[in-house]
Motif scaffolding. Structure first.
Motif, PDB file in Angstrom:
ATOM      1  N   THR A 396      36.999  34.312  -8.676  1.00 60.67           N
ATOM      2  CA  THR A 396      35.544  34.201  -9.827  1.00 60.67           C
ATOM      3  C   THR A 396      34.645  35.134  -9.422  1.00 60.67           C
ATOM      4  O   THR A 396      33.609  35.451 -10.678  1.00 60.67           O
ATOM      5  CB  THR A 396      35.481  32.496  -8.966  1.00 60.67           C
ATOM      6  OG1 THR A 396      36.535  31.930  -9.493  1.00 60.67           O
ATOM      7  CG2 THR A 396      33.650  32.317  -9.856  1.00 60.67           C
ATOM      8  N   THR A 481      33.935  29.862 -18.846  1.00 62.54           N
ATOM      9  CA  THR A 481      33.297  28.871 -17.672  1.00 62.54           C
ATOM     10  C   THR A 481      31.752  29.315 -17.628  1.00 62.54           C
ATOM     11  O   THR A 481      31.322  28.524 -18.250  1.00 62.54           O
ATOM     12  CB  THR A 481      34.155  28.421 -16.793  1.00 62.54           C
ATOM     13  OG1 THR A 481      35.444  27.890 -17.189  1.00 62.54           O
ATOM     14  CG2 THR A 481      33.123  27.670 -16.231  1.00 62.54           C
ATOM     15  N   LYS A 489      28.887  25.932 -11.941  1.00 57.77           N
ATOM     16  CA  LYS A 489      30.103  24.823 -12.480  1.00 57.77           C
ATOM     17  C   LYS A 489      31.570  25.883 -12.519  1.00 57.77           C
ATOM     18  O   LYS A 489      32.369  25.413 -11.788  1.00 57.77           O
ATOM     19  CB  LYS A 489      30.470  24.974 -14.056  1.00 57.77           C
ATOM     20  CG  LYS A 489      32.145  23.998 -14.345  1.00 57.77           C
ATOM     21  CD  LYS A 489      31.771  22.520 -13.926  1.00 57.77           C
ATOM     22  CE  LYS A 489      33.055  21.913 -14.856  1.00 57.77           C
ATOM     23  NZ  LYS A 489      32.911  20.949 -14.019  1.00 57.77           N
ATOM     24  N   ASN A 493      34.340  24.410  -9.300  1.00 56.38           N
ATOM     25  CA  ASN A 493      36.395  24.940  -9.830  1.00 56.38           C
ATOM     26  C   ASN A 493      36.589  25.450  -8.146  1.00 56.38           C
ATOM     27  O   ASN A 493      37.838  25.110  -8.306  1.00 56.38           O
ATOM     28  CB  ASN A 493      35.864  25.280 -11.139  1.00 56.38           C
ATOM     29  CG  ASN A 493      35.774  24.775 -13.014  1.00 56.38           C
ATOM     30  OD1 ASN A 493      35.447  23.561 -12.477  1.00 56.38           O
ATOM     31  ND2 ASN A 493      35.364  25.432 -13.569  1.00 56.38           N
ATOM     32  N   ALA A 496      37.060  22.677  -5.581  1.00 57.52           N
ATOM     33  CA  ALA A 496      38.490  21.082  -6.395  1.00 57.52           C
ATOM     34  C   ALA A 496      39.524  21.191  -5.171  1.00 57.52           C
ATOM     35  O   ALA A 496      40.049  22.194  -5.251  1.00 57.52           O
ATOM     36  CB  ALA A 496      38.558  21.786  -7.967  1.00 57.52           C
TER      37      ALA A 496
END
Length: 496
Positions: A396, A481, A489, A493, A496
């Motif tokens: 990410t 995203t 966001k 993720n 999660a």
């Protein structure tokens, strides 16, 4: 209001530790804010708590410096260490009395050589900037002083050798790899250049200990608010233009034999100075955890609307993302003990939450391409090799870096690549010109096209990152995203 010196300090009612007279055991090349908030602070505590009973004589490294001011204050100055410790705000004041004087070698070179001959001298400390440890052909033995710092040190050591004195411990603090070894190499080059005798070479390399070190403390260096500076002076009862400010956290890692811990005064004093056989793992720890955390969350956090590092630590999503990245993905790739690494990571959170420092995300974002390659890519690749899967947070972070460099690109100017973040304001990306031109050329690419172009740019990464199984598709999905749902966001993720 009177300026700080021993008489004024006594009149002010200061009741902290002060050592007025002691032999000069340390010669320090560098009189700037960093060493005064770092090494000299540790020597001062060693005087108080370990009975070191030693003074530090400062050598002004360049022609313009603080010699006159330091000597006017008889070596005294006020140090504030500020920050957060285990979530608690810290603001400590200490008057440093470890410094005896400062010598300007450009006017008093004889005083430097006199100190070199002293039987009291035990330690040489240096911080002459990254450019300080260089071998140049302009330096000559009979110059007063020689031009480069290593040449000055060679001359100091020769004076000591001819006086029949014992060797010293050299603690190099310059921000280059293997700083102590590079300094020793330069000294040996000057021995060759100046055709000094073989006995001196043997003495330099066998009787002196050149230590590579890793230093870590952020030193803003001054009170920036004039009103606060005025209030502190009133509370102290004296003026102090040498006032220094550093963060509360600090650590000095010194490479050397175990017996060095007994020769140096730090362990008994309880200060954060450690002697290790190899400083490399500690540098890797700093780069991958401290610096890697910055580069890992800053581009995404900026796109999410944040401007200051401290504020990011108060966002549960960003903090959770950073900690998941450090504890689950970075720490498992490092060679030191897990507890040591986790303690360092916890200290990083405290440092980022420093209530006294407004560390801007945009300043950290400078040259993020080379930073991600040096700070995050090694952890990413080591994780992939060790686990056989992609690390979600580091993946990410790469997508967020790409998003930061391509967010609604507006223009390419001499100042940099102008982009726009979701909250509406424009910002300027600064990096190597070739990197900026690359992103500008690909400004109209789809997420898939852009990620492929970035990953296959071997000039950026030294390799083709599309060869990492699944990385390209995963990063492209995360970039989508970020562009459609926002960077927070994408961070969510990962949790999660």
């Amino acid at each position: 209001m009177a300026q700080l010196n021993y008489r004024v300090l006594e009149q002010s009612g200061y009741d902290g530790f002060i050592l007025k007279n002691a032999p000069e055991k340390v010669m320090q090349f560098g009189e700037g804010n960093f060493l005064r908030a770092f090494a000299d602070n540790f020597f001062d505590i060693a005087n108080e708590k370990a009975g070191f009973n030693g003074k530090v004589a400062l050598i002004q490294p360049i022609a313009q410096g603080l010699t006159d001011l330091i000597n006017k204050q008889e070596g005294l100055y006020t140090l504030y260490l500020r920050g957060s410790d285990k979530g608690v705000k810290v603001d400590e004041k200490r008057v440093i009395s470890a410094v005896s004087r400062c010598i300007n070698p450009y006017g008093d070179w004889d005083k430097v050589l006199e100190l070199a001959r002293s039987a009291d001298l035990e330690i040489v400390v240096s911080n002459t900037t990254e450019a300080g440890i260089v071998h140049d052909t302009e330096s000559a033995f009979d110059q007063e002083p020689p031009v480069s710092f290593p040449a000055k040190l060679t001359r100091v050591l020769y004076e000591r050798y001819t006086a029949g004195q014992k060797g010293v411990v050299v603690l190099s603090c310059e921000l280059i790899d293997n700083n102590g070894r590079e300094l020793q190499k330069c000294v040996n080059q000057y021995i060759d250049d100046w055709k000094l005798d073989s006995g001196f070479r043997t003495w330099v390399n066998e009787e002196n200990l050149f230590c590579s070190t890793l230093v870590d403390r952020i030193v803003p260096g001054r009170i920036r608010d004039p009103k606060e500076a005025e209030a502190l002076a009133a509370a102290n009862g004296y003026e102090d233009p040498l006032t220094d400010v550093g963060e509360f956290f600090g650590i000095w890692v010194i490479e050397g034999p175990q017996e060095l811990e007994e020769r140096l005064p730090f362990r008994k004093a309880g200060v954060p100075v450690i002697v290790v056989p190899d400083v490399t793992p500690y540098k890797k720890r700093k780069v991958r955890i401290l610096n890697g955390a910055h580069t890992g969350f800053v581009p995404g956090a900026y796109l999410a609307g944040y401007d200051i590092v401290r504020d990011c630590m108060h966002d549960e999503t960003i903090l959770g993302y950073m900690n998941r990245m450090l504890y689950d993905e970075v720490i498992p790739t490092l060679p030191l003990e897990k507890k040591d690494l986790e303690d360092f990571a916890r200290a990083v959170q405290d440092r980022f939450n420093n209530p006294f420092v407004n560390h801007e995300l945009m300043s950290i974002s400078l040259n993020s391409t080379s930073k991600w390659r040096a700070r995050n890519m090694p952890s990413f690749l080591d994780y992939v090799q060790g686990k056989g899967t992609l690390p979600p947070c580091l993946t990410t972070s790469f997508a967020a870096y790409v998003a930061f460099y391509s967010s609604e690109s507006q223009a390419l100017t001499e100042q940099g690549l102008i982009c726009r973040r979701p909250k509406g304001n424009e910002y300027t990306v600064n990096d190597d010109r070739s990197v900026l031109e690359f992103y500008w050329q690909h400004r109209n690419d789809s997420p898939e096209e852009l990620i492929h172009a970035v990953m296959t740019n071997e000039d950026m990464w030294g390799t083709d990152l599309t060869k990492v199984n699944g990385f390209e598709a995963a990063a492209a999905g995360i970039l989508k995203t970020i562009r459609t749902e926002g960077a927070l966001k994408a961070f969510e993720n990962c949790l999660a």
